[in-house]
Write a protein that holds these residues in place. Structure first.
Motif, PDB file in Angstrom:
ATOM      1  N   SER A  19       0.871  -1.173   0.000  1.00  0.00           N
ATOM      2  CA  SER A  19       0.000   0.000   0.000  1.00  0.00           C
ATOM      3  C   SER A  19       0.909   1.223   0.000  1.00  0.00           C
ATOM      4  O   SER A  19       2.115   1.121  -0.206  1.00  0.00           O
ATOM      5  CB  SER A  19      -0.903   0.003   1.238  1.00  0.00           C
ATOM      6  N   GLU A  21       1.924   2.974   2.472  1.00  0.00           N
ATOM      7  CA  GLU A  21       2.853   3.013   3.601  1.00  0.00           C
ATOM      8  C   GLU A  21       3.421   1.654   3.974  1.00  0.00           C
ATOM      9  O   GLU A  21       4.391   1.585   4.733  1.00  0.00           O
ATOM     10  CB  GLU A  21       2.133   3.584   4.833  1.00  0.00           C
ATOM     11  N   THR A  22       2.864   0.575   3.455  1.00  0.00           N
ATOM     12  CA  THR A  22       3.144  -0.751   3.983  1.00  0.00           C
ATOM     13  C   THR A  22       3.563  -1.710   2.873  1.00  0.00           C
ATOM     14  O   THR A  22       2.980  -1.702   1.796  1.00  0.00           O
ATOM     15  CB  THR A  22       1.897  -1.312   4.696  1.00  0.00           C
ATOM     16  N   LYS A  23       4.576  -2.535   3.180  1.00  0.00           N
ATOM     17  CA  LYS A  23       5.024  -3.567   2.241  1.00  0.00           C
ATOM     18  C   LYS A  23       5.147  -4.871   3.012  1.00  0.00           C
ATOM     19  O   LYS A  23       5.873  -4.948   4.008  1.00  0.00           O
ATOM     20  CB  LYS A  23       6.361  -3.173   1.611  1.00  0.00           C
ATOM     21  N   LEU A  24       4.446  -5.889   2.532  1.00  0.00           N
ATOM     22  CA  LEU A  24       4.370  -7.153   3.248  1.00  0.00           C
ATOM     23  C   LEU A  24       4.688  -8.325   2.334  1.00  0.00           C
ATOM     24  O   LEU A  24       4.444  -8.268   1.129  1.00  0.00           O
ATOM     25  CB  LEU A  24       2.964  -7.356   3.827  1.00  0.00           C
ATOM     26  N   SER A  50       7.476  -4.268   6.036  1.00  0.00           N
ATOM     27  CA  SER A  50       6.883  -4.048   7.357  1.00  0.00           C
ATOM     28  C   SER A  50       6.726  -5.351   8.128  1.00  0.00           C
ATOM     29  O   SER A  50       6.555  -5.328   9.356  1.00  0.00           O
ATOM     30  CB  SER A  50       5.509  -3.383   7.217  1.00  0.00           C
ATOM     31  N   GLN A 110      -3.547  -4.350  12.838  1.00  0.00           N
ATOM     32  CA  GLN A 110      -3.091  -3.254  11.989  1.00  0.00           C
ATOM     33  C   GLN A 110      -1.588  -3.327  11.764  1.00  0.00           C
ATOM     34  O   GLN A 110      -0.809  -3.502  12.706  1.00  0.00           O
ATOM     35  CB  GLN A 110      -3.453  -1.911  12.629  1.00  0.00           C
ATOM     36  N   LEU A 111      -1.186  -3.195  10.517  1.00  0.00           N
ATOM     37  CA  LEU A 111       0.216  -3.023  10.142  1.00  0.00           C
ATOM     38  C   LEU A 111       0.304  -1.742   9.329  1.00  0.00           C
ATOM     39  O   LEU A 111      -0.016  -1.737   8.134  1.00  0.00           O
ATOM     40  CB  LEU A 111       0.728  -4.227   9.353  1.00  0.00           C
ATOM     41  N   ASP A 112       0.675  -0.666   9.974  1.00  0.00           N
ATOM     42  CA  ASP A 112       0.698   0.654   9.345  1.00  0.00           C
ATOM     43  C   ASP A 112      -0.688   0.962   8.762  1.00  0.00           C
ATOM     44  O   ASP A 112      -1.652   0.978   9.510  1.00  0.00           O
ATOM     45  CB  ASP A 112       1.805   0.738   8.297  1.00  0.00           C
ATOM     46  N   ASP A 113      -0.812   1.167   7.445  1.00  0.00           N
ATOM     47  CA  ASP A 113      -2.114   1.538   6.890  1.00  0.00           C
ATOM     48  C   ASP A 113      -2.872   0.350   6.307  1.00  0.00           C
ATOM     49  O   ASP A 113      -3.840   0.527   5.560  1.00  0.00           O
ATOM     50  CB  ASP A 113      -1.950   2.630   5.826  1.00  0.00           C
ATOM     51  N   SER A 135      -7.232  -1.695   2.882  1.00  0.00           N
ATOM     52  CA  SER A 135      -6.569  -0.390   2.918  1.00  0.00           C
ATOM     53  C   SER A 135      -7.305   0.573   1.997  1.00  0.00           C
ATOM     54  O   SER A 135      -7.564   0.250   0.829  1.00  0.00           O
ATOM     55  CB  SER A 135      -5.105  -0.522   2.479  1.00  0.00           C
TER      56      SER A 135
END
Length: 259
Positions: A19, A21-24, A50, A110-113, A135
């Motif tokens: 997203s 803000e977030t990379k998984l 993240s 929740q993981l960041d956004d 998201s």
């Protein structure tokens, strides 16, 4: 939100979800070297992740996890029973146990956004789950390694803008193939893997007008092939109004973005 498969097959699996803000990563079933190379192609460094989400402890989902943790110290999220099984696995080696964070199915976190929700699936592992990601009003769901499904799972992954589901085997190829009887029985059982036909039924039950892309993943090398999976699923669907793609075995699949 974006999603792409880094690798997807009965030999190794890893999926990228991102997203603003977030990379998984979901699973690390290939070598760390391949994961790093694939992330480079996605203009992402492994150190920027993240976290890593693990669906279950089978080797084709965790083979590269130990090296990734020793190199980058990334947080790992999985159910408590899966964490115990992963730490007992011969594939992991020595890692910092404090990197592992237990989660519970049906309890979003929740993981960041990105909001992540794990859901139970039927598979022969300690406590296997699938994942949905939310998201900015969009939803992506990944559901592989399940021998069958019920209304619970349908409701959990329904209305996904991006859907990644298992089309593991062609039943006839499996039945006449060289696998020993016990393995055929395992794969065909309720806690094994989804056939192409059952995959099509799951898609039919879960896609809605929101669905933009469906990936078919986790194909068996011995008991399926991409063209067969695609055509079997496509023929079984009622007027599909979404894009569909078979996730590649050994390289990155196309990136799907919804915004």
């Amino acid at each position: 939100m974006e999603l792409t498969s880094i690798a997807s097959s009965s030999e190794g699996n890893s999926i990228f979800v991102g997203s603003k803000e977030t990379k998984l990563l979901v699973d690390c079933g290939i070598s760390a070297k391949r994961i790093e190379k694939s992330l480079d192609e996605l203009d992402t460094r492994a150190s920027e992740l993240s976290g890593i989400l693990i669906t279950h402890e089978h080797s084709d989902h965790i083979k590269g996890l130990g090296v990734m943790l020793r190199r980058y110290g990334l947080p790992v999220f999985a159910t408590a029973k899966t964490i115990d099984a992963v730490l007992d696995s011969r594939y992991i080696g020595k890692v910092d146990k404090d990197l592992f964070h237990p989660i519970e199915a049906d309890h979003p976190f929740q993981l960041d956004d990105i909001t992540v929700e794990a859901s139970h699936v039927w598979h022969d592992a300690a406590d296997p789950v699938c994942y949905s990601f939310y998201s900015e009003g969009f939803k992506a769901s990944i559901a592989t390694d399940l021998g069958d499904y019920d209304e619970y799972l349908v409701e959990k992954i329904r209305d996904s803008h991006i859907l990644f589901v298992e089309a593991n085997h062609d039943v006839n190829m499996l039945q006449v193939g060289s696998y020993p009887y016990y393995l055929k029985r395992r794969i065909l059982g309720d806690h094994g893997h989804l056939s192409n036909e059952r995959c099509a039924q799951l898609i039919e039950d879960t896609v809605t007008e929101k669905t933009q892309k469906v990936y078919l993943g986790h194909l068996s090398k011995e008991n399926n092939f991409a063209e067969l999976a695609y055509e079997t699923v496509k023929v079984a669907l009622t007027e599909p109004d979404f894009l569909m793609e078979v996730a590649k075995r050994d390289c990155i699949s196309s990136i799907t973005k919804v915004s």
